[in-house]
Write an enzyme that holds these catalytic residues in place. Structure first.
Site, mmCIF file in Angstrom:
data_model
loop_
_atom_site.group_PDB
_atom_site.id
_atom_site.type_symbol
_atom_site.label_atom_id
_atom_site.label_comp_id
_atom_site.label_asym_id
_atom_site.label_seq_id
_atom_site.Cartn_x
_atom_site.Cartn_y
_atom_site.Cartn_z
ATOM 1 N N ASP A 175 0.854 -1.185 0.000
ATOM 2 C CA ASP A 175 0.000 0.000 0.000
ATOM 3 C C ASP A 175 0.901 1.251 0.000
ATOM 4 O O ASP A 175 2.109 1.149 0.234
ATOM 5 C CB ASP A 175 -0.884 -0.079 1.251
ATOM 6 C CG ASP A 175 -1.555 1.227 1.595
ATOM 7 O OD1 ASP A 175 -2.215 1.798 0.709
ATOM 8 O OD2 ASP A 175 -1.414 1.686 2.758
ATOM 9 N N PHE A 176 0.333 2.433 -0.235
ATOM 10 C CA PHE A 176 1.149 3.661 -0.266
ATOM 11 C C PHE A 176 0.976 4.496 1.012
ATOM 12 O O PHE A 176 1.862 4.526 1.861
ATOM 13 C CB PHE A 176 0.795 4.491 -1.512
ATOM 14 C CG PHE A 176 1.635 5.734 -1.660
ATOM 15 C CD1 PHE A 176 2.909 5.655 -2.189
ATOM 16 C CD2 PHE A 176 1.157 6.966 -1.255
ATOM 17 C CE1 PHE A 176 3.709 6.792 -2.307
ATOM 18 C CE2 PHE A 176 1.941 8.110 -1.374
ATOM 19 C CZ PHE A 176 3.217 8.023 -1.900
ATOM 20 N N ASP A 177 -0.184 5.147 1.175
ATOM 21 C CA ASP A 177 -0.362 6.070 2.307
ATOM 22 C C ASP A 177 -0.390 5.311 3.638
ATOM 23 O O ASP A 177 -1.137 4.353 3.799
ATOM 24 C CB ASP A 177 -1.678 6.843 2.161
ATOM 25 C CG ASP A 177 -1.592 7.879 1.060
ATOM 26 O OD1 ASP A 177 -1.044 8.954 1.325
ATOM 27 O OD2 ASP A 177 -2.038 7.581 -0.062
HETATM 28 MG MG MG Z 1 -2.856 3.170 3.426
#
Ligand code: MG
Length: 255
Positions: free
Chosen positions: A19-21
């Site tokens: 995932d990123f954030d």
């Molecule tokens: Mg996230």
């Protein structure tokens, strides 16, 4: 053999999905200003050289992910799987096109109804209503999100101090992970938020169905992490630094 070494044992047939954030990038008050930790791109680059498939799956548009993570061999799935990187281009799920107008109208109406709320237009297929900088607007924002979703036939997705309005498509991080893990014998997913539960569910199902030999579910701990995600994880790491440390460990098991 630990779960991580099982993944590293046959790296060509392993998928590493991130995932990123909240996982590669610390959560910030101003969502467009989020940036990955400085070491994140190098870690992903090392992973991409070792493992058969390395991907970032995020609610962000692919263009945003590509800008922040210019890594050769990295697959990007954006907008919860509605967009994906294909070479230098971006492919959007065709069914999303008929919802562009509804998303646009919902964004306009949100701005008009709740000045002070941060309305983030995420490409053309999603809009985020963020109250991190205006916690007093939380109840009004959630209520507005429900009303706009009903009015325009959109789906409301909860996030960290945000709700997002998205087309009601059968596409989420779970379907993205299923596609990315198909053909692999082992897969790891790492995430921090409610939307990542679908990815955990998919990995569990793929093992139950005998389509994966090993699955590793990693949750990133924060004060906002959903208890359900932490409970169901094989590993829990502390914040984006902990996430990168685990990914670096994984590389070290291969090289
Ligand atoms: Mg996230």
């Amino acid at each position: 053999m630990t779960l991580l070494s099982a993944l590293a044992a046959d790296p060509a047939r392993a998928a590493v999905i991130v995932d990123f954030d909240g996982t590669l990038a610390p959560i910030v008050d101003d969502p467009p200003a989020a940036t990955p930790l400085p070491e994140a791109a190098a870690t992903l680059d090392r992973l991409a050289r070792c493992f058969g498939r390395v991907a970032v799956v995020s609610g962000r548009p692919v263009s945003f992910l590509r800008h922040h993570l210019p890594v050769d061999g990295l697959t990007l799935f954006g907008q919860y799987g509605v967009e994906r990187s294909v070479g230098d281009g971006i492919e959007t799920v065709p069914a999303a096109a008929r919802w562009v107008e509804a998303v646009h109208r919902a964004a306009d109406e949100a701005e008009a109804e709740l000045p002070g709320l941060f309305v983030e237009r995420k490409g053309t297929v999603a809009v985020g209503l963020h109250w991190r900088r205006r916690p007093d607007l939380e109840a009004a924002a959630v209520d507005l999100g429900h009303r706009l979703a009903g009015l325009h036939g959109l789906r409301l997705e909860p996030g960290r101090q945000t709700v997002e309005l998205r087309p009601p498509l059968d596409v989420d991080k779970g379907t993205a992970v299923e596609e990315l893990a198909t053909g692999a014998s082992a897969a790891l997913f790492i995430g921090d938020d409610r939307g990542d539960l679908a990815a955990f569910d998919t990995l569990t199902r793929l093992v139950d169905e005998g389509r994966l030999t090993h699955a590793v579910r990693v949750a990133v701990r924060s004060s906002e992490a959903p208890a359900e995600l932490l409970d169901r994880a094989d590993f829990v790491v502390d914040g984006p630094r902990g996430a990168l440390r685990l990914l670096d460990e994984l590389v070290a098991l291969v090289v």
